[in-house]
Design an enzyme around this catalytic site. Structure first.
Site, PDB file in Angstrom:
ATOM      1  N   GLU A 262      -1.382  13.589 -43.107  1.00  0.00           N
ATOM      2  CA  GLU A 262       0.217  12.559 -42.523  1.00  0.00           C
ATOM      3  C   GLU A 262       2.226  13.158 -43.021  1.00  0.00           C
ATOM      4  O   GLU A 262       1.769  12.256 -44.114  1.00  0.00           O
ATOM      5  CB  GLU A 262      -0.253  11.093 -42.154  1.00  0.00           C
ATOM      6  CG  GLU A 262      -0.782  11.158 -41.117  1.00  0.00           C
ATOM      7  CD  GLU A 262      -1.632   9.371 -40.936  1.00  0.00           C
ATOM      8  OE1 GLU A 262      -0.592   9.256 -41.243  1.00  0.00           O
ATOM      9  OE2 GLU A 262      -2.304   9.726 -39.431  1.00  0.00           O
ATOM     10  N   HIS A 280      -0.083   8.416 -35.416  1.00  0.00           N
ATOM     11  CA  HIS A 280      -0.219   6.520 -35.649  1.00  0.00           C
ATOM     12  C   HIS A 280       0.634   5.346 -35.553  1.00  0.00           C
ATOM     13  O   HIS A 280       1.325   4.607 -35.937  1.00  0.00           O
ATOM     14  CB  HIS A 280       0.509   6.717 -37.535  1.00  0.00           C
ATOM     15  CG  HIS A 280      -0.796   6.216 -38.118  1.00  0.00           C
ATOM     16  ND1 HIS A 280      -0.789   6.189 -39.396  1.00  0.00           N
ATOM     17  CD2 HIS A 280      -1.067   4.851 -38.648  1.00  0.00           C
ATOM     18  CE1 HIS A 280      -1.694   5.175 -40.431  1.00  0.00           C
ATOM     19  NE2 HIS A 280      -1.587   4.854 -39.800  1.00  0.00           N
TER      20      HIS A 280
END
Length: 529
Positions: A262, A280
């Site tokens: 990420e 997220h």
């Protein structure tokens, strides 16, 4: 006056909390993304308040000459080098319960979105198409939801799913039968969960044991048409295997809020059929952001102003007055808990801690928290000394604490007994006059051992030749034995070998040792010294 830097986007309420408590604060929410600028200014501050954008690396911590505390607004501390912080005497705090409801609700929302293909249907409809027959969904009522990790967030998901008339089964080594009944779930083994679940939702931290817990082999064992939701941590699912399963139709749908890397600008899952992806967002509600911001500001300010420690990941809650006397026993408690926790492989029902002699008159509440943290940490990496009692209670783990005057040869003595669904196992230790913790008994077998960074624990039948065979294996693999400690019940009965090893013991070497005549169990144990 103490000075704190907020280098990520936190609710403005946090700034006011610091000011109200007499702490100077600089709110620079974009600074965390500029590594060079952060390195340049970090030396001015006593505290650093962050979310996920700021990386508190070893280099940053080394440059922070005045830093005393790092506060993470949220539960995950993947972006903080806790070992480096500990070595520099910097406390690392998090807010483990501030966004639990929000994350659980997002998992439920993702399950609905996956079941009814809502994102794809929305995009199609807004493009002027009317593809009603294309987006055939499934009901969740009467379906079986498999929850992997039934702690704080997983428990909330389970109760919400029960309210939605789903059948909930759960895998969690620390979930007691009593807690499972309270939640209204059936406790099962992981293999059983994979075979029975129509939906699977993950709620476990990422550790060496949980990485790729949903593997290619696991997916193959699942029902055809299963749907998988991950709002916990990237890396829990083999993404390549899942992508193949989505394309083949083995997995009917998936909903992911987290990814192995990420920010996820590219990912093998993107573009796969019947997948819902969000960036997220698990903790992204106004309520959760406000909660964690206020909590982290209060915790950091209380420490900087009053010396109070709460939700610290690398130290227990101990007052300044009792710290010098208690510190060596904290280390002993940590080692006992970690020793037992690393050896526990089945469901944990209870923990019994006995304090005898001088230590019985100390702050045993703090020591018990340290013991519990050590026991739970191998599978729950986010647990800390303060949250451990709550985590244990949340899982229905019964904690018993006994204090008594000196009865044996040792002036102080701590015995930890772990009660699982299959057995009881105890380990005991003491602190000698030099302040060094020492293991003095394992499973009722007396031995004296100092723990090193890498320990090899072996149970075996007490027969001639075992030590020679073990030494030969380690010698052939060029592994040096730093210390060698032995104990047995009686001649020919159960025996224990506890060795400190220089270097890492690989899995193939463990397999060799397990194959030696008389060996019952072999485990590599790791300790932070």
């Amino acid at each position: 006056m103490a000075k704190v830097l907020i280098s990520d986007k936190l609710s403005p309420t946090a700034v006011q909390v610091f000011k109200d408590k007499g702490v100077e604060v600089d709110y620079l929410p974009d600074l965390g993304k500029d590594k060079d600028k952060l390195l340049e200014v970090i030396g001015q501050y006593d505290g650093l308040a962050i979310r996920s954008a700021t990386k508190a690396t070893e280099k940053v911590i080394a440059a922070a000459d005045n830093l005393k505390v790092i506060g993470r607004a949220g539960i995950g501390v993947d972006n903080v080098d806790i070992d480096a912080a500990t070595q520099r005497g910097v406390i690392v705090m998090n807010t483990p319960f501030g966004n639990s409801i929000t994350t659980a609700e997002h998992a439920i929302a993702m399950m609905f979105a996956c079941a009814r293909q809502i994102p794809a249907a929305d995009a199609s409809t807004q493009q002027g198409k009317w593809e009603k027959s294309k987006f055939m969904g499934v009901e969740i009522t009467n379906k079986t939801l498999g929850v992997i990790g039934c702690g704080n967030i997983g428990g909330i998901v389970a109760t919400r799913a029960v309210g939605l008339k789903m059948k909930v089964i759960a895998f969690d080594p620390f979930l007691s039968p009593e807690r499972a009944i309270e939640l209204g779930v059936e406790k099962v083994e992981l293999e059983d969960l994979f075979k029975r679940a129509d939906f699977i939702s993950l709620h476990t931290p990422l550790t060496d044991k949980t990485r790729n817990v949903v593997s290619r082999e696991a997916i193959a064992s699942m029902k055809d048409g299963v749907r998988i939701i991950n709002c916990a941590r990237g890396g829990l699912v083999d993404e390549e295997a899942l992508a193949e399963a989505l394309k083949s139709g083995k997995v009917a749908g998936a909903a992911f809020d987290v990814f192995s890397e990420e920010p996820a600008k590219e990912n093998v899952l993107f573009g796969c059929p019947n997948i819902v992806c969000t960036p997220h967002l698990g903790a992204s509600t106004s309520e959760a952001q406000e909660n964690v911001a206020i909590q982290v500001a209060e915790q950091m300010a209380d420490y900087l102003v009053n010396g109070a420690v709460s939700n610290a990941l690398n130290m227990p809650s101990i007052t300044a007055e009792e710290a010098p006397r208690l510190t060596p026993f904290v280390k002993l408690a940590e080692q006992l808990g970690s020793f037992a926790g690393q050896l526990t492989e089945t469901g944990l029902k209870g923990v019994r801690i006995e304090y005898e002699g001088q230590v019985a008159d100390m702050n045993t509440r703090a020591l018990t928290s340290v013991v519990l943290s050590g026991v739970l940490k191998p599978l729950l990496s986010s647990v800390n000394m303060v949250s451990a009692p709550a985590v244990a209670k949340d899982r229905g783990i019964v904690v018993e604490e006994t204090r008594r005057e000196q009865q044996g040869a040792y002036e102080n003595y701590i015995r930890l007994t772990i009660l699982t669904e299959r057995q009881e196992r105890s380990v005991a230790g003491t602190v000698f006059s030099n302040g060094k913790p020492r293991i003095i008994q394992i499973k009722g077998i007396n031995m004296e051992a100092t723990l090193g960074e890498t320990m090899l624990y072996i149970t075996n039948h007490d027969k001639p030749g075992f030590i020679g065979r073990l030494g030969t294996v380690l010698g052939q693999e060029a592994l040096n034995i730093a210390t060698f400690n032995l104990g047995r019940k009686e001649a020919g009965d159960e025996a224990i070998a506890l060795l400190e090893i220089d270097g890492d013991v690989s899995e193939p070497i463990v397999k060799q040792i397990e194959g030696l005549e008389g060996v019952v169990q072999t485990k590599v144990l790791k300790f932070a010294l």
